[in-house]
Design a protein around this motif. Structure first.
Motif, mmCIF file in Angstrom:
data_model
loop_
_atom_site.group_PDB
_atom_site.id
_atom_site.type_symbol
_atom_site.label_atom_id
_atom_site.label_comp_id
_atom_site.label_asym_id
_atom_site.label_seq_id
_atom_site.Cartn_x
_atom_site.Cartn_y
_atom_site.Cartn_z
ATOM 1 N N HIS A 363 75.064 -0.921 -6.885
ATOM 2 C CA HIS A 363 74.371 -0.445 -5.685
ATOM 3 C C HIS A 363 72.897 -0.280 -6.037
ATOM 4 O O HIS A 363 72.545 0.507 -6.926
ATOM 5 N N SER A 364 72.051 -1.029 -5.372
ATOM 6 C CA SER A 364 70.609 -0.986 -5.663
ATOM 7 C C SER A 364 69.836 -0.800 -4.368
ATOM 8 O O SER A 364 70.390 -0.893 -3.272
ATOM 9 N N ALA A 365 68.538 -0.577 -4.510
ATOM 10 C CA ALA A 365 67.665 -0.484 -3.340
ATOM 11 C C ALA A 365 67.061 -1.846 -3.040
ATOM 12 O O ALA A 365 66.888 -2.677 -3.932
ATOM 13 N N SER A 366 66.740 -2.086 -1.768
ATOM 14 C CA SER A 366 66.204 -3.377 -1.349
ATOM 15 C C SER A 366 64.839 -3.660 -1.957
ATOM 16 O O SER A 366 64.451 -4.812 -2.119
ATOM 17 N N HIS A 367 64.082 -2.596 -2.283
ATOM 18 C CA HIS A 367 62.828 -2.756 -3.029
ATOM 19 C C HIS A 367 62.593 -1.470 -3.805
ATOM 20 O O HIS A 367 63.474 -0.605 -3.856
ATOM 21 N N ALA A 368 61.454 -1.350 -4.445
ATOM 22 C CA ALA A 368 61.186 -0.189 -5.288
ATOM 23 C C ALA A 368 61.444 1.110 -4.536
ATOM 24 O O ALA A 368 60.955 1.299 -3.418
ATOM 25 N N GLY A 369 62.204 2.000 -5.154
ATOM 26 C CA GLY A 369 62.613 3.218 -4.475
ATOM 27 C C GLY A 369 61.480 4.122 -4.082
ATOM 28 O O GLY A 369 61.570 4.869 -3.105
ATOM 29 N N PRO A 430 56.068 -3.658 -5.213
ATOM 30 C CA PRO A 430 56.895 -2.566 -4.668
ATOM 31 C C PRO A 430 57.461 -2.793 -3.270
ATOM 32 O O PRO A 430 58.601 -2.398 -3.011
ATOM 33 N N PRO A 431 56.716 -3.416 -2.329
ATOM 34 C CA PRO A 431 57.321 -3.599 -0.999
ATOM 35 C C PRO A 431 58.455 -4.622 -0.967
ATOM 36 O O PRO A 431 59.176 -4.698 0.029
ATOM 37 N N TYR A 432 58.601 -5.427 -2.053
ATOM 38 C CA TYR A 432 59.540 -6.535 -2.009
ATOM 39 C C TYR A 432 60.707 -6.413 -2.987
ATOM 40 O O TYR A 432 61.793 -6.931 -2.731
ATOM 41 N N SER A 433 60.494 -5.745 -4.095
ATOM 42 C CA SER A 433 61.548 -5.681 -5.098
ATOM 43 C C SER A 433 61.236 -4.566 -6.072
ATOM 44 O O SER A 433 60.313 -3.770 -5.871
ATOM 45 N N SER A 434 62.043 -4.502 -7.157
ATOM 46 C CA SER A 434 61.773 -3.613 -8.271
ATOM 47 C C SER A 434 61.488 -4.476 -9.492
ATOM 48 O O SER A 434 61.765 -5.679 -9.494
ATOM 49 N N ALA A 435 60.947 -3.855 -10.535
ATOM 50 C CA ALA A 435 60.666 -4.625 -11.743
ATOM 51 C C ALA A 435 61.947 -5.265 -12.268
ATOM 52 O O ALA A 435 61.944 -6.385 -12.773
ATOM 53 N N LYS A 436 63.042 -4.530 -12.171
ATOM 54 C CA LYS A 436 64.370 -5.096 -12.439
ATOM 55 C C LYS A 436 65.044 -5.277 -11.083
ATOM 56 O O LYS A 436 65.511 -4.318 -10.482
ATOM 57 N N ASP A 437 65.065 -6.510 -10.619
ATOM 58 C CA ASP A 437 65.604 -6.807 -9.290
ATOM 59 C C ASP A 437 67.101 -6.496 -9.242
ATOM 60 O O ASP A 437 67.781 -6.528 -10.287
ATOM 61 N N PRO A 438 67.644 -6.193 -8.055
ATOM 62 C CA PRO A 438 69.091 -5.986 -7.944
ATOM 63 C C PRO A 438 69.929 -7.118 -8.536
ATOM 64 O O PRO A 438 71.024 -6.869 -9.066
ATOM 65 N N VAL A 439 69.423 -8.349 -8.483
ATOM 66 C CA VAL A 439 70.153 -9.472 -9.086
ATOM 67 C C VAL A 439 70.143 -9.354 -10.607
ATOM 68 O O VAL A 439 71.163 -9.585 -11.275
ATOM 69 N N ASN A 440 68.996 -8.986 -11.186
ATOM 70 C CA ASN A 440 68.938 -8.735 -12.623
ATOM 71 C C ASN A 440 69.904 -7.625 -13.021
ATOM 72 O O ASN A 440 70.632 -7.730 -14.014
ATOM 73 N N MET A 441 69.912 -6.551 -12.209
ATOM 74 C CA MET A 441 70.778 -5.409 -12.516
ATOM 75 C C MET A 441 72.251 -5.794 -12.503
ATOM 76 O O MET A 441 73.030 -5.330 -13.339
ATOM 77 N N ALA A 442 72.634 -6.639 -11.540
ATOM 78 C CA ALA A 442 74.017 -7.111 -11.501
ATOM 79 C C ALA A 442 74.364 -7.834 -12.794
ATOM 80 O O ALA A 442 75.470 -7.685 -13.344
ATOM 81 N N GLY A 443 73.407 -8.633 -13.312
ATOM 82 C CA GLY A 443 73.627 -9.332 -14.571
ATOM 83 C C GLY A 443 73.711 -8.384 -15.754
ATOM 84 O O GLY A 443 74.565 -8.543 -16.638
ATOM 85 N N TYR A 444 72.830 -7.375 -15.791
ATOM 86 C CA TYR A 444 72.850 -6.411 -16.889
ATOM 87 C C TYR A 444 74.191 -5.666 -16.961
ATOM 88 O O TYR A 444 74.758 -5.471 -18.042
ATOM 89 N N VAL A 445 74.681 -5.222 -15.812
ATOM 90 C CA VAL A 445 75.945 -4.481 -15.776
ATOM 91 C C VAL A 445 77.090 -5.364 -16.259
ATOM 92 O O VAL A 445 77.940 -4.928 -17.054
#
Length: 823
Positions: A363-369, A430-445
Motif C-alpha cells: 500500500h503506497s501513496a500516489s505521490h510523495a506523502g 513530489p507532485p508525481y511520485s516518491s523517490a522510491k516509486d510504488p512500483v519500486n516498493m513492490a519490487g523491494y518487498v
C-alpha cells in the motif's frame, strides 16, 4: 491478389488500412454485418451516461470515408453466410436488399468478433432487457432510458463493462442494482483486491448481490420487469442490462472446416494463419497461447486486436515476416472514483493451473506523502518463487494507477522479474511520485520475501483456531490504532516498544506480526528474527488487506423505502440527499480511522465546539456514512448532508445550541441489552428480562454482538458461500439456539438437555418460544454488523426480523433507555 475481410472494428478495419498502406493495387473487400465498421466500442457506456455527449465522437470513420480514403470496397449491412476454402470463395447476403451472391478471394481474413452471452432464462427476450456490444445496442438503450423514464435498473454481471454501465446509469440518476454469480466483482482480480472495489461500491450507495444469479424475468403490464434471483429475491426494475460475458463468434470458421482450439476460439499459428494457410484470423474470435503459461486462452481486448490486424496485413503482403507474441491481458477500468487495473495472470488462475507462485501486497501513496493530495493505492504482484519472474499484477487506487500498471506490464511482457521493478528509473518530483516509486516498493518487498528476509502470512490463513495451536498475532501499531480495531485475539506491542518487551513473547510460538499496511510488521519481523525467534511471519498487506477482505462484501436491499415518482409508479428507491455546499465549514479530518474512530473524533471536536458552527467531517471508513446519521439523531446535532467522493465520505454537520445537545427523551420507557454470550442460561436470562421489560411498556432493544449472534441464527439456514476463516468460525460455534450449551455443568451437552427438559416439566417456555414472544411484544433485534463481518455470519443466516446496525446505532438506543445491561 484479392483479399476479403469478414468483420470490421479493431481487427478487421486495422488489417484493411494496413493492407492498403503496404500495397496500393490489391483489391480489398471488407464485409461488415452491422452498419458501422470503425467505432469506439469501449466508449459506449460513457455515451449512455452522458460523459461523451456527442454520438458522432464514437466513430473513428464512417464506412464511406474509410472506403474513399483507403480505396477499399466497404460493404456494411452485409452478412457472410458461408466460406468455401477449397473453392476460395464466400457467400454473402445484403441485409438491406436481401440479395445473395458469391465473392472469390486469394487471401481471407476473419475478424468476426464475439457475441454477448444470453442464457436461455424465462422471459429473457422481454422488452427492456439489453446487451451492450455495438452502437445499435447503445442507441436502443439510450432511447429506452429517455422514453420509458427509467428509474431502476439491474446490471447482470460485474465485469469491466458491467461496472462501467452501473456507474454511468448511476450518474444518470438511475437506482442501480448489480447481480453477480461469483463471490467477487472484476473476474481478472484476486479476491483480496476485488474486496477494495466492493467496499468502494458501498460508499457510492450502489446495491449489489454476490453469489447470486438471475432465475427468471417477468414483464408486467405497467412495463416494469420483475427479476427473480436464485436466492428467491424478487426485484422490480424498469430495465435490465446483460453483461454476463461474451463468447467467440466461430460459426463461420467451424462450418468451413477450420480448426477450433481447446479454449473454444479459432486456432491460429504465430503468423495468425488458421488451419488453412490462405485464411487468417484476428481479434476476439481467436485463441492464442499465453506468453506466461503457454496455454491457449481467449482475449477480448482492443489493443491486442489492433496489433493482430497490423501483423496479419504484414504477413499477407510481405510473406509471414512478423510473429504474434501473444497478449498478457493488460486491462483497466474506471469504477466510480477508483481505477482498477490488471495485467498477466491472477493468483487464483495460477493456483487452478497448478503453477507455483508467490504474491505480495503493498500500500503506497500516489505521490510523495508530504505533497498535498497523496491518495492511497494498492499494488499486488505475482511472481515465480525461484526466479522472481513476474506472472502478473493488479493495482487499485484513485490516482496514477495506469502509470504504475503500465510500468509493470512492460516488465511482464518482456518476461522480466521483480528485480526489474526495483531497477525501474522513473520521473520523480513530489507532485508525481516518491523517490522510491510504488512500483519500486513492490519490487523491494518481493525481494525481501524471495531472499528470506521475511516470511509472509496471507489474510486467508488468519483464523481463530491458530491461536489455540500457539500462534500469536502481534499488532505492532500504536495503542490508539489497536483500540480502534484489530485481529481478534491479537496482542499489542507497538513497534517502538518491541525491543524492550521481547521477554513477553515465547520463542516457541509462531508469531504473525502486522501493522496497518505491512512496513512496521516487516520491521518487527526483522527484530524478532534477529533476536532468536524462528517462526516469524509478516501479514501480507497488513491489517488493511485483512480488514477489507473479511468485511461483508455485498450490499443487498438498500433500496427499501417506497417512493412515488412523477409517473405515479411506486419504486423501491431512496430519495437523494439534497446537495449543499460546505461553504466555510470547519474541516475535520478523520480519514484512516476505523469504526468507532471517526465517531470518537467527531465527539471530541463537538465537545468544545460553539453552537451554530458548521463542520465538514471527512472519513474513509465505509460505516461512517450510517453511523454519523445515528450519532446526530442521538446528540441532537443537525446533519445537513452526507456525500462520498474519491474514497472519502464527507458529512456536513451543524452544532446544535447548547441546550439542545442533550436531546430531551422519554428515558423512562426504554431498555437496551448487549447480548455478548451464547450460553443457554444467559440467553434465557436475556429473554426473561426482555419480555418482562416489554410487558411493562418499555421499548426494548437487544443488540447481539460476537457470540451472541449464534442465538438469532435460523434453525434451517440457506446455503451461503464463505471464506475459509468464516467456515472455521462456523464449525466452532453453535449453529442455532437449539445447539447452545450451558455456561456451567454442560457435560458435553447433557446439561443443556436436562435444563430444557426441566423447563418443560415446570411449564417454563423454551428459549425459542421466548424469542417468539419477544418479537410479538415489539422487542427490537439488532445484530452488530462489525461482529457479523468478523465472525463470518451472513444476514441470510439470521431470522428475517433481525436488523443490522453499528456502534452509533446502539448508542442511540441506549441513550433512549434508563436500563442498560451487558449479558
Amino acid at each position: 491478389m484479392k483479399i476479403l475481410i469478414v468483420g470490421g472494428v479493431a481487427g478487421g478495419a486495422t488489417s484493411a488500412a494496413r493492407l492498403r498502406r503496404l500495397d496500393e493495387k490489391n483489391p480489398i473487400i471488407l464485409f461488415e454485418k452491422g452498419a458501422y465498421i470503425s467505432y469506439a466500442n469501449c466508449g459506449l457506456p460513457y455515451y449512455i451516461g452522458g460523459v461523451i455527449e456527442e454520438r458522432e465522437k464514437l466513430f473513428v470513420q464512417s464506412a464511406e470515408e474509410f472506403g474513399t480514403r483507403y480505396g477499399i470496397d466497404v460493404r456494411v449491412n452485409t452478412e457472410v453466410l458461408s466460406i468455401h476454402p477449397e473453392e476460395k470463395l464466400v457467400k454473402a447476403k445484403n441485409l438491406i436488399t436481401g440479395e445473395t451472391y458469391e465473392e472469390t478471394y486469394d487471401k481471407l481474413i476473419l475478424s468476426p468478433g464475439a457475441d454477448p452471452i444470453v442464457p436461455p432464462l424465462p422471459g429473457i427476450k422481454s422488452e427492456g432487457i439489453f446487451t451492450i456490444r455495438n452502437v445499435t445496442d447503445t442507441d436502443y438503450i439510450k432511447e429506452y432510458i429517455t422514453t420509458k423514464n427509467v428509474q431502476r435498473a439491474i446490471v447482470v454481471g460485474a465485469g469491466f463493462i458491467g461496472l462501467e454501465m452501473a456507474e454511468n446509469l448511476h450518474e444518470l440518476g438511475v437506482q442501480v442494482s448489480i447481480v453477480e454469480m461469483s463471490d467477487q466483482v472484476m473476474g481478472p482480480l484476486d479476491y483480496s483486491m476485488a474486496s477494495i472495489v466492493h467496499q468502494h461500491l458501498k460508499t457510492k450507495n450502489v446495491e449489489f448481490y454476490l453469489l447470486d444469479g438471475v432465475k427468471s424475468f417477468e414483464k408486467l403490464e405497467d412495463g416494469s420487469i420483475v427479476v427473480e434471483l436464485m436466492s428467491g429475491r424478487k426485484i422490480t426494475v424498469d430495465m435490465v442490462i446483460l453483461s454476463i460475458g461474451v463468447k467467440p463468434t466461430i460459426k463461420l470458421a467451424k462450418e468451413s472446416g477450420l480448426e477450433i482450439g481447446e479454449a473454444g476460439g479459432i486456432k491460429v499459428n504465430s503468423y495468425l494463419q488458421t488451419s488453412n494457410p490462405d485464411v487468417y484470423a484476428v481479434g476476439d474470435a481467436i485463441e492464442f497461447p499465453s506468453p506466461i503459461t503457454g496455454k491457449p486462452f481467449l482475449n477480448y481486448l482492443a489493443g491486442p486486436a489492433n496489433r493482430q490486424g497490423r501483423i496479419c496485413a504484414d504477413n499477407i503482403i510481405l510473406g509471414n515476416v512478423t510473429e504474434y507474441k501473444g497478449s498478457i491481458s493488460t486491462a483497466i477500468a474506471k469504477v466510480f472514483d477508483i481505477t482498477v487495473a490488471s495485467t498477466g495472470i491472477a493468483s487464483k488462475i495460477l493456483k487452478k493451473s497448478g503453477i507455483k507462485y508467490l504474491d505480495s501486497i503493498t500500500h503506497s501513496a500516489s505521490h510523495a506523502g508530504y505533497y498535498p493530495g497523496a491518495i492511497p493505492m494498492t499494488i499486488k504482484i505475482i511472481y515465480q518463487p525461484e526466479t522472481g519472474k513476474l506472472f502478473g499484477a493488479q493495482v487499485v487506487g484513485y490516482d496514477s494507477v495506469d502509470k504504475r500498471l503500465d510500468l509493470i506490464a512492460s516488465v511482464v511482457k518482456k518476461g522480466g522479474t521483480i528485480y526489474d521493478l526495483i531497477d525501474i528509473e522513473h520521473a520523480y518530483a513530489p507532485p508525481y511520485s516518491s523517490a522510491k516509486d510504488p512500483v519500486n516498493m513492490a519490487g523491494y518487498v518481493a525481494e525481501n520475501i524471495l531472499k528470506g528476509k521475511v516470511k509472509i502470512k496471507h489474510w486467508r490463513h488468519v483464523n481463530a483456531q491458530e491461536t489455540l495451536k500457539g500462534t500469536v498475532y502481534l499488532d505492532v501499531r500504536t495503542k490508539d490504532e489497536f483500540e480502534l480495531g484489530s485481529i481478534p485475539g491479537a496482542i499489542n506491542i507497538p513497534i517502538d516498544e518491541l525491543r524492550d518487551n521481547l521477554h513477553l513473547l515465547n520463542k516457541s510460538n509462531t508469531i504473525v506480526a502486522f501493522c496497518a499496511v505491512g512496513l512496521r510488521g516487516y520491521l518487527a519481523a526483522r527484530i524478532l528474527m534477529q533476536n532468536g525467534f524462528e517462526n516469524v511471519f509478516n501479514l501480507n498487506g497488513g491489517y488493511k488487506t485483512w480488514e477489507y477482505a473479511v468485511k461483508k462484501q455485498s450490499n443487498e436491499d438498500i433500496y427499501k423505502n417506497l417512493v412515488v415518482k412523477k409517473d405515479d409508479h411506486i419504486y423501491q428507491a431512496q430519495n437523494k440527499s439534497v446537495k449543499v455546499s460546505s461553504g466555510n465549514a470547519i474541516k475535520v479530518d478523520a480519514c484512516g480511522l476505523q469504526c468507532p474512530g471517526p465517531i470518537m473524533k467527531l465527539k471530541k471536536v463537538f465537545d468544545t465546539a460553539d453552537s451554530g458552527n458548521v463542520y465538514e467531517v471527512s472519513a474513509t471508513d465505509p460505516g461512517f456514512a450510517k453511523d454519523v446519521v445515528s450519532w446526530c439523531n442521538m446528540t441532537g446535532n443537525k446533519l445537513i448532508d452526507v456525500t462520498s467522493n474519491a474514497g472519502k465520505i464527507s458529512a456536513i454537520i451543524e452544532k446544535a445550541e447548547q441546550k439542545k445537545t442533550s436531546v430531551q427523551r422519554n428515558t423512562q420507557n426504554g431498555a437496551s441489552f448487549v447480548v455478548f454470550s451464547d450460553d443457554l442460561d444467559k440467553a434465557l436470562a436475556t429473554f426473561v428480562l426482555a419480555n418482562g421489560a416489554a410487558s411493562s411498556g418499555k421499548k426494548v432493544t437487544l443488540f447481539f454482538t460476537f457470540w451472541g449472534l449464534n442465538i438469532i441464527k435460523k434453525t434451517e439456514k440457506p446455503s451461503v458461500k464463505k471464506d475459509i476463516v468464516s467456515r472455521m468460525f462456523e464449525m466452532m460455534m453453535p449453529s442455532n439456539s437449539k445447539k447452545l450449551a450451558l455456561s456451567k455443568m454442560n457435560m458435553f451437552g447433557i446439561g443443556a438437555k436436562m435444563m430444557r427438559n426441566q423447563m418443560k416439566n415446570k411449564g417454563v417456555a423454551s428459549l425459542e418460544q421466548m424469542m417468539n414472544d419477544a418479537q410479538e411484544n415489539g422487542v427490537e433485534f439488532v445484530a452488530c454488523q462489525m461482529s457479523m463481518d468478523v465472525m463470518g455470519v451472513k444476514k441470510e443466516e439470521m431470522y428475517d426480523f433481525v436488523q443490522t446496525g453499528g456502534v452509533a446505532t446502539f448508542l442511540e438506543k441506549s441513550d433512549e433507555s434508563n436500563l442498560n445491561l451487558f449479558l
